[in-house]
Design a protein around this motif. Structure first.
Motif, mmCIF file in Angstrom:
data_model
loop_
_atom_site.group_PDB
_atom_site.id
_atom_site.type_symbol
_atom_site.label_atom_id
_atom_site.label_comp_id
_atom_site.label_asym_id
_atom_site.label_seq_id
_atom_site.Cartn_x
_atom_site.Cartn_y
_atom_site.Cartn_z
ATOM 1 N N TYR A 214 -13.191 -9.746 4.853
ATOM 2 C CA TYR A 214 -12.983 -11.144 5.226
ATOM 3 C C TYR A 214 -14.035 -11.579 6.240
ATOM 4 C CZ TYR A 214 -8.533 -12.246 2.952
ATOM 5 O OH TYR A 214 -7.555 -12.539 2.033
ATOM 6 N N PRO A 215 -14.423 -12.857 6.205
ATOM 7 C CA PRO A 215 -15.402 -13.364 7.170
ATOM 8 C C PRO A 215 -14.726 -13.679 8.502
ATOM 9 C CG PRO A 215 -14.671 -15.140 5.771
ATOM 10 C CD PRO A 215 -13.980 -13.899 5.257
ATOM 11 N N PRO A 216 -15.488 -14.065 9.521
ATOM 12 C CA PRO A 216 -14.887 -14.493 10.784
ATOM 13 C C PRO A 216 -13.840 -15.577 10.551
ATOM 14 C CG PRO A 216 -17.253 -14.265 11.027
ATOM 15 C CD PRO A 216 -16.964 -14.085 9.568
ATOM 16 N N THR A 217 -12.732 -15.475 11.269
ATOM 17 C CA THR A 217 -11.591 -16.360 11.018
ATOM 18 C C THR A 217 -11.069 -16.952 12.326
ATOM 19 O OG1 THR A 217 -10.942 -15.108 9.040
ATOM 20 C CG2 THR A 217 -9.247 -16.464 10.077
ATOM 21 N N PHE A 218 -10.784 -18.248 12.287
ATOM 22 C CA PHE A 218 -10.182 -18.962 13.413
ATOM 23 C C PHE A 218 -8.755 -19.323 13.041
ATOM 24 C CE2 PHE A 218 -8.879 -22.746 15.645
ATOM 25 C CZ PHE A 218 -9.337 -22.555 16.943
ATOM 26 N N ILE A 219 -7.803 -19.050 13.939
ATOM 27 C CA ILE A 219 -6.384 -19.348 13.699
ATOM 28 C C ILE A 219 -5.876 -20.244 14.819
ATOM 29 C CG2 ILE A 219 -4.077 -18.394 13.360
ATOM 30 C CD1 ILE A 219 -5.465 -15.694 12.695
ATOM 31 N N LEU A 220 -5.253 -21.357 14.442
ATOM 32 C CA LEU A 220 -4.654 -22.285 15.398
ATOM 33 C C LEU A 220 -3.142 -22.274 15.226
ATOM 34 C CD1 LEU A 220 -4.970 -24.619 17.495
ATOM 35 C CD2 LEU A 220 -5.057 -26.183 15.533
ATOM 36 N N VAL A 243 -12.145 -7.248 11.275
ATOM 37 C CA VAL A 243 -12.577 -8.633 11.068
ATOM 38 C C VAL A 243 -12.684 -9.346 12.420
ATOM 39 C CG1 VAL A 243 -12.009 -10.844 9.960
ATOM 40 C CG2 VAL A 243 -11.442 -8.685 8.813
ATOM 41 N N LYS A 244 -13.704 -10.163 12.568
ATOM 42 C CA LYS A 244 -13.845 -10.986 13.773
ATOM 43 C C LYS A 244 -12.855 -12.148 13.669
ATOM 44 C CE LYS A 244 -17.119 -14.046 16.132
ATOM 45 N NZ LYS A 244 -18.473 -14.665 16.069
ATOM 46 N N VAL A 245 -11.873 -12.189 14.565
ATOM 47 C CA VAL A 245 -10.840 -13.216 14.482
ATOM 48 C C VAL A 245 -10.569 -13.813 15.854
ATOM 49 C CG1 VAL A 245 -9.038 -11.432 14.638
ATOM 50 C CG2 VAL A 245 -8.457 -13.701 13.747
ATOM 51 N N VAL A 246 -10.415 -15.130 15.879
ATOM 52 C CA VAL A 246 -10.095 -15.865 17.104
ATOM 53 C C VAL A 246 -8.773 -16.583 16.876
ATOM 54 C CG1 VAL A 246 -10.776 -17.734 18.655
ATOM 55 C CG2 VAL A 246 -12.523 -16.216 17.671
ATOM 56 N N LEU A 247 -7.793 -16.339 17.746
ATOM 57 C CA LEU A 247 -6.503 -17.031 17.660
ATOM 58 C C LEU A 247 -6.300 -17.853 18.922
ATOM 59 C CD1 LEU A 247 -3.103 -15.694 16.409
ATOM 60 C CD2 LEU A 247 -3.232 -17.031 18.499
ATOM 61 N N LYS A 248 -6.000 -19.132 18.738
ATOM 62 C CA LYS A 248 -5.717 -20.021 19.856
ATOM 63 C C LYS A 248 -4.303 -20.569 19.697
ATOM 64 C CE LYS A 248 -9.738 -19.608 21.780
ATOM 65 N NZ LYS A 248 -9.912 -18.980 23.115
ATOM 66 N N SER A 249 -3.470 -20.282 20.700
ATOM 67 C CA SER A 249 -2.083 -20.728 20.695
ATOM 68 C C SER A 249 -1.846 -21.674 21.862
ATOM 69 C CB SER A 249 -1.145 -19.519 20.803
ATOM 70 O OG SER A 249 0.190 -19.926 20.955
ATOM 71 N N TYR A 250 -1.103 -22.756 21.599
ATOM 72 C CA TYR A 250 -0.867 -23.764 22.623
ATOM 73 C C TYR A 250 0.625 -23.865 22.937
ATOM 74 C CZ TYR A 250 -5.713 -25.027 22.262
ATOM 75 O OH TYR A 250 -7.081 -24.980 22.291
ATOM 76 N N LYS A 251 0.937 -23.771 24.228
ATOM 77 C CA LYS A 251 2.325 -23.834 24.672
ATOM 78 C C LYS A 251 2.947 -25.173 24.291
ATOM 79 C CE LYS A 251 5.261 -23.209 28.746
ATOM 80 N NZ LYS A 251 5.295 -22.941 30.205
ATOM 81 N N ASN A 252 4.135 -25.099 23.678
ATOM 82 C CA ASN A 252 4.901 -26.253 23.217
ATOM 83 C C ASN A 252 4.269 -26.956 22.018
ATOM 84 O OD1 ASN A 252 6.909 -25.933 25.193
ATOM 85 N ND2 ASN A 252 5.693 -27.074 26.688
ATOM 86 N N GLY A 253 3.217 -26.381 21.467
ATOM 87 C CA GLY A 253 2.590 -26.969 20.292
ATOM 88 C C GLY A 253 3.469 -26.821 19.060
ATOM 89 N N VAL A 254 3.748 -27.943 18.387
ATOM 90 C CA VAL A 254 4.563 -27.919 17.174
ATOM 91 C C VAL A 254 3.657 -27.745 15.955
ATOM 92 C CG1 VAL A 254 6.396 -29.336 18.155
ATOM 93 C CG2 VAL A 254 4.486 -30.439 16.944
ATOM 94 N N TYR A 265 -3.579 -31.271 24.510
ATOM 95 C CA TYR A 265 -4.198 -30.045 24.022
ATOM 96 C C TYR A 265 -4.805 -30.192 22.628
ATOM 97 C CZ TYR A 265 0.750 -29.716 22.582
ATOM 98 O OH TYR A 265 2.006 -29.979 22.115
ATOM 99 N N THR A 266 -4.614 -31.339 21.968
ATOM 100 C CA THR A 266 -5.236 -31.522 20.650
ATOM 101 C C THR A 266 -6.757 -31.566 20.778
ATOM 102 O OG1 THR A 266 -3.310 -32.659 19.745
ATOM 103 C CG2 THR A 266 -5.414 -33.034 18.644
ATOM 104 N N LYS A 267 -7.256 -32.314 21.765
ATOM 105 C CA LYS A 267 -8.703 -32.363 21.991
ATOM 106 C C LYS A 267 -9.248 -30.973 22.282
ATOM 107 C CE LYS A 267 -12.237 -34.355 24.988
ATOM 108 N NZ LYS A 267 -12.514 -35.239 26.162
ATOM 109 N N LYS A 268 -8.530 -30.214 23.090
ATOM 110 C CA LYS A 268 -8.954 -28.854 23.413
ATOM 111 C C LYS A 268 -9.012 -27.991 22.162
ATOM 112 C CE LYS A 268 -9.923 -25.254 25.957
ATOM 113 N NZ LYS A 268 -11.278 -25.077 26.508
#
Length: 286
Positions: A214-220, A243-254, A265-268
């Motif tokens: 798998y290629p580099p992957t971004f997870i929101l 695999v190179k993977v980046v996961l970004k989690s936002y508190k209270n994000g639905v 946090y949407t802009k972020k």
């Protein structure tokens, strides 16, 4: 090749395209910066919308705003795929449509694709569309074409687990996506024998023996998404397989908070996506 102009909004031009690739009908909407020169090439994302494999289209206002935001912020081209929906077209019809759209873009011989950099194609999607991006990559790997997909951008990906995942079980009705809705979507998409399909890698990509190609992957994701735990399962599997993977989690994000631009946090989150694209040479804003 019939096309229908959709219009230009805030520096982004879009056009609806109906075409064929090796006798497969394709229905897409192509977004690009409206200041591109005629044959200027840009990195291109093949985008799959959300809606539980049952609802949604390239014409939904939420998806339109998302695609335009991705173009404006990153200077890329986005090809949004109007894939077939369940239950009329159950698994794997949507996967076939996304794969064929990717191969059509790679072929690059249509007038509408004149700004597509065929060496910088990547996949992205929201919710069901994120799942489609992951499993379509798996299909490319099976066909020894993994080099076509340079990256994956996943917004709130469902892995299609058996419904025992903790974050699914505790999702209250107040959230934007509930367990009952997830059960309904999976029933429509996978059919009555869905319990037999949860172990398939073209349903749950983490069931693949390895994800090493798998290629580099971004997870929101967000902490109020019933799919929250699944994002971490995906990250762990990918990391374990190198695999190179980046996961970004936002508190209270639905689920789907990227559509609510008034949230702080949407802009972020969009800035994090831009950083990911820059790090993988898929950013082209000038």
């Amino acid at each position: 090749m019939p096309t229908a102009e959709v219009g230009t909004k805030e520096g982004v031009t879009s056009v609806d395209v109906k075409t064929t690739y090796e006798e497969h009908e394709l229905d897409c909407r192509i977004y690009k910066p409206d200041n591109l020169e005629e044959n200027e090439k840009r990195p291109t994302m093949i985008w799959s919308f959300g809606g539980g494999f049952v609802f949604g289209s390239t014409n939904s206002p939420e998806e339109d705003v998302t695609c335009r935001e991705l173009v404006k912020r990153n200077g890329i081209v986005v090809i949004s795929v109007n894939y077939r929906l369940a239950p009329e077209h159950p698994h794997p019809a949507a996967i076939d449509d996304v794969c064929n759209a990717l191969l059509w873009a790679k072929n690059g011989d249509s007038e509408e694709l004149q700004n597509v950099d065929t060496e910088k194609l990547f996949l992205g999607g929201y919710s069901a569309g994120a799942n489609l991006s992951l499993v379509s990559t798996q299909e490319m790997i099976k066909d020894d074409k993994e080099e076509l997909v340079k990256a994956i951008v996943c917004f709130f990906p469902p892995l299609m687990h058996k419904p025992t995942v903790e974050s699914r079980k505790k999702s209250p009705k107040a959230w934007t996506l509930t367990k009952n809705q997830l059960d309904f979507f999976e029933y429509c998409y996978l059919g009555k024998e869905r319990d037999d399909k949860y172990e398939r890698e073209d349903v749950n990509p983490t069931k693949a023996k390895t994800m090493e190609k798998y290629p580099p992957t971004f997870i929101l994701t967000g902490t109020r998404d019933p799919l929250y735990d699944e994002s971490f399962v995906l990250k762990k599997k990918m990391e374990n397989d190198g695999v190179k993977v980046v996961l970004k989690s936002y508190k209270n994000g639905v689920h789907g908070f990227h559509q609510y631009h008034y949230l702080p946090y949407t802009k972020k989150a969009y800035e994090e996506i831009t950083d990911f694209l820059k790090s993988n040479d898929l950013y082209a804003k000038k």
